[in-house]
Design a protein around this motif. Structure first.
Motif, short mmCIF file in Angstrom:
data_model
loop_
_atom_site.label_atom_id
_atom_site.label_comp_id
_atom_site.label_asym_id
_atom_site.label_seq_id
_atom_site.Cartn_x
_atom_site.Cartn_y
_atom_site.Cartn_z
N THR A 144 0.81 -1.23 0.00
CA THR A 144 0.00 0.00 0.00
C THR A 144 0.84 1.27 0.00
N LYS A 145 2.05 1.22 0.56
CA LYS A 145 2.88 2.42 0.64
C LYS A 145 3.26 2.94 -0.76
N LEU A 146 3.23 2.04 -1.72
CA LEU A 146 3.57 2.41 -3.10
C LEU A 146 2.47 3.25 -3.74
N LEU A 147 1.28 3.25 -3.10
CA LEU A 147 0.13 3.94 -3.70
C LEU A 147 -0.07 5.33 -3.10
N GLY A 148 -0.50 6.25 -3.95
CA GLY A 148 -0.76 7.62 -3.49
C GLY A 148 -2.20 7.77 -3.02
N ASP A 149 -2.60 9.02 -2.76
CA ASP A 149 -3.95 9.29 -2.25
C ASP A 149 -5.03 8.86 -3.23
N ASP A 150 -4.72 8.87 -4.53
CA ASP A 150 -5.71 8.45 -5.53
C ASP A 150 -5.78 6.94 -5.67
N GLY A 151 -5.04 6.22 -4.85
CA GLY A 151 -5.10 4.76 -4.89
C GLY A 151 -4.25 4.16 -6.01
N LEU A 152 -3.56 4.99 -6.78
CA LEU A 152 -2.71 4.48 -7.87
C LEU A 152 -1.24 4.58 -7.47
N VAL A 153 -0.38 3.89 -8.22
CA VAL A 153 1.05 3.91 -7.90
C VAL A 153 1.58 5.35 -7.99
N ARG A 154 2.40 5.73 -7.06
CA ARG A 154 2.97 7.07 -7.03
C ARG A 154 3.86 7.31 -8.24
N ASP A 155 4.12 8.58 -8.55
CA ASP A 155 5.06 8.94 -9.62
C ASP A 155 6.47 8.56 -9.20
N GLY A 156 7.34 8.41 -10.18
CA GLY A 156 8.76 8.21 -9.86
C GLY A 156 9.36 7.03 -10.59
N LYS A 157 10.64 7.20 -10.92
CA LYS A 157 11.36 6.13 -11.62
C LYS A 157 11.51 4.91 -10.71
N ALA A 158 11.79 5.17 -9.42
CA ALA A 158 11.99 4.06 -8.49
C ALA A 158 10.73 3.21 -8.37
N GLU A 159 9.58 3.87 -8.35
CA GLU A 159 8.30 3.17 -8.24
C GLU A 159 8.12 2.29 -9.50
N GLY A 160 8.50 2.85 -10.66
CA GLY A 160 8.45 2.07 -11.91
C GLY A 160 9.38 0.87 -11.85
N MET A 161 10.53 1.05 -11.24
CA MET A 161 11.50 -0.06 -11.14
C MET A 161 10.94 -1.19 -10.28
N ILE A 162 10.26 -0.83 -9.20
CA ILE A 162 9.69 -1.87 -8.31
C ILE A 162 8.64 -2.68 -9.07
#
Ligand code: GDD
Ligand code: MG
Length: 399
Positions: free
Chosen positions: A136-154
């Motif tokens: 869940t920590k990967l998700l932002g307030d809108d319930g979708l994955v947060r922005d960021g290259k690192a998030e894309g890497m995960i």
């Protein structure tokens, strides 16, 4: 290919840090018995050995609104046997750039008879699967994955696990030279073929990173990398008791890992990601803190740093102080906040950031967001919740 032998290895608990090894020859010819006068300082890695690793490797390409021509060039440089995984955070509204990337990838797969995966970082199914499997920590307030290259890497790491690959390599989508992409992958494979441990990592150091100003200037290292490396080396020195300059790739965006290692590491958001990977390894397996996994200590973690022949030329977003600072702050913050960071390194980091006007005098950097290791989420559940065989995300050669 031929590369320099590991001449020196520094140890940090069970972590083996190899000194930079230069690529000497991109193509070393047909496999044959070693020449009797083959130099002991040189390693020859046969094409077939490299191919064995390419088959087991996913190449992850994070992309956000890059020029399509650059993206097309990058995918054309990825050796045929690797599985390409594109994680895109490009816009879909005004101009649907994600659609364009998908079309380009489909066409490429069709012409080259290969398959690939492409997913949008804001994909709803993905977000739901992550939420229900504990990320869940990967998700932002809108319930979708947060922005960021690192998030894309995960996300790419999770997809590579589902696709049953053993290795993952990262390559930015804004690279101007397909030939350098090709060389990165060869280096990744060569590193894995040399590794004695199943927990291994290969980090790329560019031969040159040219800057276009009055003419072309072939810089050796970016300024941010130099500063990160300096503090990272001070951090290691204080922990081992011996001064070292071993780390030359503290910010290496181009790097690869065995998935057995990748799934064990906590990752930091944004530009802190590559620095935090090293810290996560030292914290987990350096032997100072309780071991994250005792089985890993038995094999040890092996880190290679390879210097390529190709220069690295990527999209220039301006080299203003501002851009550099945006990268330096998160990178140094990870070092500062590591439980292993000593007082002197902390002080030096605070002074470094203050002298560059990034923070006020004596101000402490904030702790960057760190995500738990993929292994700690319920991977089985994630797999069950993702569409079968990842079908909606496949780019395939047409029959
Ligand atoms: N999926 C995804 N999501 N990709 C992203 C995002 C995002 O939110 N933001 C950026 N990207 C993609 C870019 O399109 C590019 O392909 C790659 O990630 C790297 O981003 P850049 O914006 O080009 O980063 P950089 O060139 O300033 O820095 C690179 O080099 C550094 C070392 O010199 C990165 O690789 C850094 O991570 C690295 O430390
Ligand atoms: Mg870039």
């Amino acid at each position: 290919m031929r590369i320099e032998t590991q001449r020196y290895t520094e140890r940090f608990g069970s972590v083996r840090l190899n000194e930079v090894q230069k690529v000497l020859e991109l193509d070393s010819g047909r496999a044959k018995a070693l020449h009797p006068l083959e130099n002991i300082a040189v390693l020859k890695i046969e094409e077939e050995a490299i191919k064995d690793y390419e088959e087991k490797m996913a190449i992850a390409i994070p992309i956000k609104d890059e020029k399509l021509k650059l993206f097309e060039g990058v995918i054309s440089g990825v050796p045929h046997d690797c599985l390409i995984i594109v994680v895109s955070n490009s816009q879909t509204k005004r101009v649907d750039r994600f659609r364009m990337e998908k079309d380009a990838l489909n066409q490429y797969c069709n012409f080259t008879r290969r398959s690939a995966l492409i997913i949008h970082q804001k994909d709803r199914l993905l977000a739901q699967a992550l939420a229900k499997s504990g990320y869940t920590k990967l998700l932002g307030d809108d319930g979708l994955v947060r922005d960021g290259k690192a998030e894309g890497m995960i996300i790419a790491i999770l997809l590579a696990i589902l696709a049953k690959k053993s290795y993952i390599g990262f390559i930015d989508a804004d690279n101007y030279f397909p030939g350098s992409v090709w060389e990165y992958v060869k280096c990744y494979a060569a590193g894995f073929s040399l590794a004695k441990s199943p927990y291994s990592m290969v980090r790329i150091l560019w031969h040159y990173k040219p800057k276009v100003s009055a003419g072309m200037f072939f810089r050796k290292l970016g300024r941010v990398s130099e500063i990160t490396n300096k503090h990272m080396n001070s951090f290691i020195s204080s922990n081992t008791g011996f001064e070292t300059e071993i780390i030359r790739t503290g910010n290496a965006g181009e790097h690869a890992m065995s998935l057995r290692l990748a799934e064990l590491l906590p990752y930091a958001t944004g530009y802190a990601v590559e620095t935090q990977e090293l810290l996560s390894i030292f914290e987990g397996f350096g032997g100072v803190l309780p071991l994250a996994q005792t089985t890993v200590a038995k094999h040890g973690v092996e880190i290679f740093q390879f210097e390529t022949r190709n220069p690295h030329l990527h999209e220039d977003r301006g080299t203003t102080q501002h851009v550099e600072n945006d990268m330096l702050l998160p990178s140094l913050s990870t070092i500062y906040h590591s439980p292993l960071c000593d007082k002197t390194t902390k002080e030096n980091i605070i002074n470094e950031l203050a002298s560059r006007g990034i923070l006020k005098k004596k101000e402490k950097p904030l702790r960057p967001r760190v995500y738990k290791a993929p292994k700690e989420v319920n991977l089985k559940k994630f797999q069950e919740l993702m569409p079968e065989n990842l079908t909606p995300y496949l780019a395939l050669a047409e029959e």
